[in-house]
Design a protein around this motif. Structure first.
Motif, short mmCIF file in Angstrom:
data_model
loop_
_atom_site.label_atom_id
_atom_site.label_comp_id
_atom_site.label_asym_id
_atom_site.label_seq_id
_atom_site.Cartn_x
_atom_site.Cartn_y
_atom_site.Cartn_z
N ALA A 107 -9.10 11.20 6.19
CA ALA A 107 -8.11 11.33 7.28
C ALA A 107 -8.78 11.82 8.55
CB ALA A 107 -7.02 12.30 6.86
N ASN A 108 -8.28 11.33 9.66
CA ASN A 108 -8.75 11.76 10.97
C ASN A 108 -7.97 13.02 11.37
OD1 ASN A 108 -9.50 12.04 13.62
ND2 ASN A 108 -9.12 9.92 14.20
N PRO A 109 -8.65 14.15 11.55
CA PRO A 109 -7.92 15.37 11.91
C PRO A 109 -7.66 15.50 13.41
CG PRO A 109 -10.23 15.89 11.52
CD PRO A 109 -10.08 14.40 11.35
N ALA A 134 0.79 16.72 14.75
CA ALA A 134 0.24 15.39 15.03
C ALA A 134 1.41 14.42 15.16
CB ALA A 134 -0.67 14.96 13.89
N VAL A 135 1.18 13.30 15.84
CA VAL A 135 2.23 12.28 15.94
C VAL A 135 2.43 11.58 14.60
CG1 VAL A 135 2.70 10.00 16.95
CG2 VAL A 135 1.95 11.85 18.42
N HIS A 136 1.34 11.42 13.84
CA HIS A 136 1.42 10.62 12.61
C HIS A 136 2.10 11.38 11.46
CE1 HIS A 136 -1.79 12.99 10.76
NE2 HIS A 136 -2.46 12.90 11.89
N GLY A 137 2.34 10.67 10.37
CA GLY A 137 2.98 11.25 9.20
C GLY A 137 1.96 11.74 8.17
N SER A 138 2.43 11.93 6.94
CA SER A 138 1.60 12.58 5.92
C SER A 138 0.63 11.62 5.22
CB SER A 138 2.52 13.24 4.88
OG SER A 138 3.39 12.26 4.34
N ALA A 139 0.66 10.35 5.58
CA ALA A 139 -0.28 9.33 5.10
C ALA A 139 -0.60 9.48 3.61
CB ALA A 139 -1.57 9.37 5.94
N PRO A 140 0.40 9.39 2.73
CA PRO A 140 0.13 9.60 1.30
C PRO A 140 -0.89 8.60 0.74
CG PRO A 140 2.40 8.84 1.67
CD PRO A 140 1.81 9.13 3.01
N ASP A 141 -1.03 7.42 1.41
CA ASP A 141 -1.96 6.40 0.90
C ASP A 141 -3.42 6.86 0.97
OD1 ASP A 141 -1.53 6.32 3.70
OD2 ASP A 141 -2.23 4.26 3.89
N ILE A 142 -3.74 7.84 1.84
CA ILE A 142 -5.15 8.26 1.93
C ILE A 142 -5.32 9.76 1.62
CG2 ILE A 142 -5.88 6.44 3.53
CD1 ILE A 142 -5.61 8.56 5.80
N LEU A 194 2.15 25.77 14.15
CA LEU A 194 1.28 24.59 14.05
C LEU A 194 1.62 23.95 12.71
CD1 LEU A 194 -1.05 22.91 15.23
CD2 LEU A 194 -2.62 24.38 13.95
N LYS A 195 2.05 22.69 12.75
CA LYS A 195 2.61 22.09 11.55
C LYS A 195 1.88 20.81 11.16
CE LYS A 195 6.35 19.61 11.64
NZ LYS A 195 5.84 18.43 10.94
N GLY A 196 1.41 20.76 9.92
CA GLY A 196 0.88 19.51 9.38
C GLY A 196 2.03 18.56 9.11
N VAL A 227 -3.07 5.80 15.61
CA VAL A 227 -2.00 6.80 15.55
C VAL A 227 -2.59 8.16 15.14
CG1 VAL A 227 -1.30 6.38 13.15
CG2 VAL A 227 0.42 7.01 14.82
N GLY A 228 -3.77 8.14 14.51
CA GLY A 228 -4.43 9.37 14.07
C GLY A 228 -4.97 10.22 15.21
N LEU A 229 -4.87 9.71 16.45
CA LEU A 229 -5.42 10.46 17.60
C LEU A 229 -4.35 11.24 18.35
CD1 LEU A 229 -7.66 7.63 19.09
CD2 LEU A 229 -8.47 9.72 17.98
P1 NAD Z 1 2.02 7.68 8.48
O1 NAD Z 1 1.81 8.04 9.92
O2 NAD Z 1 1.90 8.78 7.50
O3 NAD Z 1 0.97 6.53 8.06
C1 NAD Z 1 0.94 5.27 8.71
C2 NAD Z 1 -0.46 4.66 8.54
O4 NAD Z 1 -1.38 5.37 9.39
C3 NAD Z 1 -1.00 4.78 7.12
O5 NAD Z 1 -1.76 3.63 6.84
C4 NAD Z 1 -1.93 6.00 7.17
O6 NAD Z 1 -2.99 5.93 6.25
C5 NAD Z 1 -2.44 5.93 8.61
N1 NAD Z 1 -2.70 7.28 9.14
C6 NAD Z 1 -1.78 8.20 9.51
N2 NAD Z 1 -2.38 9.31 9.91
C7 NAD Z 1 -3.71 9.11 9.80
C8 NAD Z 1 -4.85 9.90 10.06
N3 NAD Z 1 -4.74 11.16 10.53
N4 NAD Z 1 -6.07 9.38 9.82
C9 NAD Z 1 -6.20 8.13 9.35
N5 NAD Z 1 -5.16 7.32 9.10
C10 NAD Z 1 -3.91 7.80 9.31
O7 NAD Z 1 3.46 6.99 8.40
P2 NAD Z 1 4.35 6.63 7.10
O8 NAD Z 1 3.47 6.10 6.02
O9 NAD Z 1 5.44 5.79 7.63
O10 NAD Z 1 4.99 8.00 6.64
C11 NAD Z 1 4.53 8.76 5.52
C12 NAD Z 1 5.38 10.02 5.40
O11 NAD Z 1 5.21 10.83 6.57
C13 NAD Z 1 6.89 9.75 5.27
O12 NAD Z 1 7.42 10.62 4.29
C14 NAD Z 1 7.45 10.12 6.64
O13 NAD Z 1 8.78 10.60 6.54
C15 NAD Z 1 6.49 11.23 7.03
N6 NAD Z 1 6.38 11.44 8.50
C16 NAD Z 1 6.23 12.72 8.92
C17 NAD Z 1 6.06 12.99 10.28
C18 NAD Z 1 5.90 14.42 10.70
O14 NAD Z 1 5.75 15.30 9.87
N7 NAD Z 1 5.95 14.70 12.00
C19 NAD Z 1 6.01 11.94 11.19
C20 NAD Z 1 6.12 10.61 10.73
C21 NAD Z 1 6.29 10.37 9.37
#
Ligand code: NAD
Length: 503
Positions: free
Chosen positions: A297-299, A283-291, A90-92, A266-268
């Motif tokens: 964050a939505n888990p 999860a489909v989404h990335g590491s969302a460093p902005d939040i 299981l990978k964050g 995308v958080g779903l």
């Molecule tokens: P991201 O998915 O991290 O974020 C995109 C947007 O969606 C941001 O505004 C973020 O705040 C929001 N978001 C994402 N997940 C959320 C959540 N669970 N709850 C609420 N808001 C959420 O995409 P990015 O900014 O393009 O990528 C950031 C980093 O993540 C990059 O280093 C990228 O390489 C990495 N990444 C990792 C994976 C993975 O591990 N499978 C997938 C995609 C991107």
């Protein structure tokens, strides 16, 4: 919940009476990841503890910390050993540092561990979560190892770079057969294949052809093909018309992000990467460093992936309880900020409060019980051994770095014809970025410094490797910079190469 033999332990407490585990715990490697990864992982661990999930997590470090310690792929030896021991991860989400030669942990894991299928369920949660597509429930099955993601790229001239797109018959068949098995296991009705085989007749053509062959073994499922561009347009406009989509790697990557976003956020989205000996859930989404670190964050994406992981290891009832509890919180309108909207939501929750809300619902969760096994065994796939064809070498494409424009093509062609007389080859044509410039090209054609000279055996006779080497010696003697060759083969008499324009 955490493996006792490991120093890290969860500090989440189990606050409510919990069901007795129905099976011996399965050891699962757990990588919290980077950015919001640790927060959403902690949420999943707390919910699993409260649900008494039959899982024992073994922490593993992947990503930024490993990169900083010098592992260029973000995975050190100890992490590989843990992954090999436990075979379910299981990978964050993980941050891939920009530049510096760092390789993506995600791509490395998928390819190194044979995780050939990437499964991304994209479902709307109407009426609880705002979406323009309330009836959407699409399962996207993306090929995970091949295509342009082989990552084989070259710069060959001053002006031109190339990326190889590799599609293999066994790679297609394994993925497509798994897709049909999964569609059947989930009671789906229609399976769409999306490719661009009107242009890429050999690579995408192979994917489409194997799709049709495999489909004939599943007459209970309606199999259809669409060209990727119109297919994506229709998905974006009317996703409810789709049930299961199977696609090569790059198209599947793009399609699944489009589809995940259409469900509301995308958080779903949760995702499973399946191989014969290993499975990874994320999860489909990335590491969302902005939040990161803000408790917003939505888990849900990671939680829904973890629920599918429970189904994968056979813990159906526990998976159903957790999913029921999560759905109940959604239905109450208690939402994280990314899906909060005044029409559908009643309360805006942070990550931790949302986690507690799910835990509270676990008490009352009454799963329907006994959802049928949803994850077919990849080892049981009846992949047919490839048929061997008779392979005949009939020519060669010689690519040269030549810095002139289309007006010089006629002269270049005549020069190459003259220097290759009695070589056993006939120069059939010269193209520039696929457009014929000799014989009889147009002076208006825009040319780069990358030219393809197509030779066939004289009188259409087969040729030998030795003859190709002597042909290249003539290029070398003439001072023409050949940068690569591609052999032209017939397979059972059928060309294994695309024809040049006007050939
Ligand atoms: P991201 O998915 O991290 O974020 C995109 C947007 O969606 C941001 O505004 C973020 O705040 C929001 N978001 C994402 N997940 C959320 C959540 N669970 N709850 C609420 N808001 C959420 O995409 P990015 O900014 O393009 O990528 C950031 C980093 O993540 C990059 O280093 C990228 O390489 C990495 N990444 C990792 C994976 C993975 O591990 N499978 C997938 C995609 C991107």
């Amino acid at each position: 919940m955490f493996d006792e033999s490991h120093p890290h332990k969860s500090d989440a407490s189990t606050r409510f009476d919990t069901p007795t585990p129905v099976q011996t715990p399965t050891h699962v490697a757990l990588a919290p990841g980077d950015g919001i990864g640790p927060e959403i992982t902690q949420a999943v661990v707390a919910i699993f503890e409260a649900a008494n999930a039959p899982v024992r997590f073994v922490p593993v470090t992947l990503g930024e910390q490993s990169y900083l310690k010098g592992a260029s792929a973000g995975i050190d030896e100890q992490a590989w050993a843990t992954l090999r021991n436990h075979r379910v991860l299981l990978k964050g989400p993980i941050t891939t540092p920009q530049g510096g030669g760092y390789k993506s942990v995600n791509v490395t894991l998928r390819k190194s561990l044979g995780l050939f299928a990437n499964i991304r369920p994209c479902q709307s949660w109407a009426p609880w979560i705002a979406t323009r597509h309330p009836d959407m429930d699409v399962l996207i099955i993306r090929e995970n190892e091949e295509d342009t993601y082989a990552g084989i790229e070259h710069r060959q001239t001053q002006e031109l770079t190339q990326c190889l797109k590799l599609i293999s018959r066994p790679g297609c068949e394994r993925l497509i057969r798994y897709g049909f098995e999964l569609a059947r296991a989930q009671g789906r009705k229609t399976v769409h294949c999306l490719t661009k085989d009107n242009i890429m007749k050999l690579t995408d053509g192979l994917f489409h052809q194997v799709f049709q062959e495999v489909a004939s073994d599943y007459p209970d499922l309606d199999a259809q093909h669409l060209i990727i561009d119109i297919g994506t347009a229709r998905l974006a406009d009317a996703p409810e018309q789709f049930d299961v989509i199977i696609a090569p790697n790059l198209y599947g990557d793009i399609l699944s992000d489009v589809a995940a976003q259409l469900t509301g956020s995308v958080g779903l989205g949760g995702s499973a990467n399946i191989g014969p000996d290993f499975a990874m859930f994320e999860a489909v989404h990335g590491s969302a460093p902005d939040i990161a670190g803000q408790d917003v964050a939505n888990p849900s994406g990671l939680l829904l992936a973890a629920v599918e992981m429970l189904r994968y290891i056979g813990a159906q009832a526990c998976a159903d309880s957790i999913q029921c509890a999560w759905q109940a919180v959604m239905a109450e309108g208690r939402h994280t900020g990314d899906i909060f909207d005044p029409k559908h939501s009643t309360q805006r929750l942070g990550t931790q409060a949302f986690t507690q809300a799910v835990i509270e619902q676990l008490r009352d969760a009454s799963p329907a019980g006994g959802v049928a096994a949803r994850w077919p065994d990849p080892k049981a796939l009846a992949v047919k051994p490839p048929k061997r064809s008779e392979k005949t070498l009939v020519g060669v494409d010689v690519f040269i770095d030549y810095d002139q424009d289309a007006r010089h093509a006629q002269r270049l062609g005549e020069r190459i014809e003259a220097m290759t007389t009695s070589s056993g080859f006939a120069l059939k044509l010269i193209t520039n970025r696929g457009v014929k410039v000799y014989p009889n090209g147009l002076p208006e054609t825009t040319c780069t410094d990358h030219w393809r000279c197509r030779f066939k055996g004289w009188d259409d006779r087969p040729v030998t490797h030795r003859q190709i080497l002597s042909l290249l010696e003539r290029f070398e003697a003439a001072g023409l910079d050949f940068i690569k060759t591609e052999h032209l083969y017939l397979f059972d008499g059928e060309p294994g190469f695309s024809l040049g324009q006007g050939e």
